[in-house]
Enzyme design. Structure first.
Site, PDB file in Angstrom:
ATOM      1  N   CYS A   1       0.803  -1.231   0.000  1.00  0.00           N
ATOM      2  CA  CYS A   1       0.000   0.000   0.000  1.00  0.00           C
ATOM      3  C   CYS A   1       0.829   1.271   0.000  1.00  0.00           C
ATOM      4  CB  CYS A   1      -0.946   0.010   1.192  1.00  0.00           C
ATOM      5  SG  CYS A   1      -2.132  -1.353   1.183  1.00  0.00           S
TER       6      CYS A   1
ATOM      7  N   HIS B   1      -8.878   3.267  -3.012  1.00  0.00           N
ATOM      8  CA  HIS B   1      -7.501   2.893  -2.669  1.00  0.00           C
ATOM      9  C   HIS B   1      -6.912   1.995  -3.754  1.00  0.00           C
ATOM     10  CE1 HIS B   1      -3.984   1.549  -0.664  1.00  0.00           C
ATOM     11  NE2 HIS B   1      -4.515   0.643   0.150  1.00  0.00           N
TER      12      HIS B   1
ATOM     13  N   CYS C   1      -0.658   2.471   6.479  1.00  0.00           N
ATOM     14  CA  CYS C   1      -0.281   1.137   6.936  1.00  0.00           C
ATOM     15  C   CYS C   1       0.039   0.287   5.708  1.00  0.00           C
ATOM     16  CB  CYS C   1      -1.397   0.509   7.762  1.00  0.00           C
ATOM     17  SG  CYS C   1      -2.994   0.391   6.923  1.00  0.00           S
TER      18      CYS C   1
ATOM     19  N   GLY D   1       0.409  -3.822   4.247  1.00  0.00           N
ATOM     20  CA  GLY D   1       0.167  -5.240   4.428  1.00  0.00           C
ATOM     21  C   GLY D   1       1.443  -6.000   4.758  1.00  0.00           C
TER      22      GLY D   1
END
Length: 423
Positions: free
Chosen positions: A122, A376, A407, A409
């Protein structure tokens, strides 16, 4: 004045043993440094709904080419002056290495300019920017283009690739394959983030994004993309995509509260308080300040510091709560010095936790909405956040400071600190 003194007092180059992500300069206490890493310009596409939006048939190389070309065209810069191009991507095979080079040539960039890709999930779009900044800082290049792109319509998240069966023998390795929605549930349950707080946050994201869209805030950052769209009957038509599609102006708390949990029976994470699956692209031009000024280019922002941290994989959403303080420490700044925080809304649970943990006033977080409303597109988001932040800081006026964070993954967090210089 206090903020200016704080900034000027901490603009120091890394000393031996310090992390290279600290990107300030020590040659000047009260004036801009010639070796500052600065952002010249940034643009993004509108963010479209994956699988059913107006970009569902647009390949990522075409989407990427649109924003790459727009950034350079806007400031009349020849691509031959670029020292490198880095593209963040998550879902394309090989992190999109072939796709990026194709986009390169679709944009009429010369073969002499290199390009590569990066995948830090991300944060890939932000990591592309940090990679280009690092190359500028090291003296390898003077100008570079950092991009992010994702087509979540054409590629799914379902295939984890080839993994050893031994991952089941290691708790942390096993936690890396926990579905992201379950990590949201973990944060909500362990950190006490109620369903009501999550739904309120989601509603506010849509309300902020609605105000921004209706008032034209996004128009300066969005590149209209002319593309083809296949209707359900197979008919092809040309469309121009210029508005974010995920924003729901009429979102209410009552409607959100009626949604059922998406990942766990009795849970609190729903489709309404999670980020949307999307398609999009963004590009940001960076350079060494001395080079930028010699070329007569504008300075949209200054990259002051950055940090990437590791956190428990099953609680990956807490990443910004660790990364933001780390980046601010490197910049010599405090939470109160920051005017705007662009924190990716992967899930409302983790965004709410990070805000509360860091005691960030809600009005400072994502003033124009975030991923719950906007979407996103994985590899794009970090670059998109930078574009949105810097345009917002310019509206705020001189010496505005902002943070981009998300954040990541498998258990990480990233953050970067930017300053709008006010000219």
């Amino acid at each position: 004045m206090r903020r200016i003194k704080v900034i000027s007092g901490h603009l120091c180059a890394p000393v031996p043993g310090h992390h290279l992500h600290h990107v300030s300069c020590n040659e000047c206490a009260a004036a801009p440094c010639p070796d500052d890493v600065v952002v010249v310009h940034g643009r993004r596409s509108a963010i479209a709904k994956a699988k059913r939006g107006a970009l569902k048939d647009t390949t990522p190389d075409e989407l990427l080419s649109a924003v790459m070309s727009a950034v350079l065209d806007d400031i009349n810069l020849s691509p031959q002056l670029l020292g490198d191009v880095c593209v963040g991507n998550v879902l394309q095979p090989g992190a999109g290495a072939l796709m990026a080079r194709v986009a390169h040539f679709l944009s009429d960039f010369p073969e002499s300019v290199p390009v590569y890709t990066v995948n830090r999930q991300c944060s890939s779009g932000l990591q592309a920017l940090l990679n280009i900044a690092g190359a500028i800082r090291s003296g390898s290049i003077d100008l570079g283009l950092a991009c992010g792109v994702e087509s979540m319509s054409l590629r799914s998240m379902g295939d984890p690739g080839d993994l050893s069966s031994r991952l089941m023998d290691k708790d942390k390795a096993r936690d890396c394959i926990i579905p992201m929605g379950m990590t949201s549930e973990n944060v909500a349950e362990r950190m006490g983030v109620s369903r009501e707080k999550q739904d309120i946050f989601a509603m506010m994201s849509h309300q902020k994004a609605t105000r921004a869209q209706q008032s034209g805030v996004f128009e300066r950052e969005i590149v209209p993309v002319v593309t083809r769209l296949l209707d359900q009957d197979g008919t092809e038509r040309r469309v121009t995509v210029a508005k974010d599609e995920g924003i729901r102006a009429g979102t209410t708390l009552a409607a959100l509260s009626r949604l059922t949990p998406a990942f766990k029976v009795g849970g609190s994470t729903t489709a309404g308080n999670s980020s949307q699956v999307s398609d999009g692209a963004a590009a940001v031009l960076l350079g060494r300040r001395s080079t930028v000024e010699n070329l007569g280019l504008p300075v949209l922002g200054v990259l002051r510091a950055s940090a990437v941290v590791g956190v428990p994989p099953d609680m990956m959403g807490v990443g910004p709560a660790v990364a933001i303080p780390a980046a601010l420490k490197k910049a010599g700044l405090k939470m109160a010095d920051i005017d705007v925080f662009e924190i990716n809304e992967a899930f409302a649970s983790q965004a709410v936790y990070c805000m509360e943990k860091l005691a960030i006033p809600p009005e400072k977080v994502n003033p124009n909405g975030g991923a719950i409303a906007l979407g996103h597109p994985l590899g794009c988001t970090g670059a998109r956040q930078v574009v949105t932040l810097l345009h917002e800081l310019r509206r705020r006026g001189p010496r505005a400071l902002g943070v981009v964070s998300m954040c990541i993954g498998t258990g990480m967090g990233a953050a970067a600190v930017f300053e709008y210089p006010g000219h």
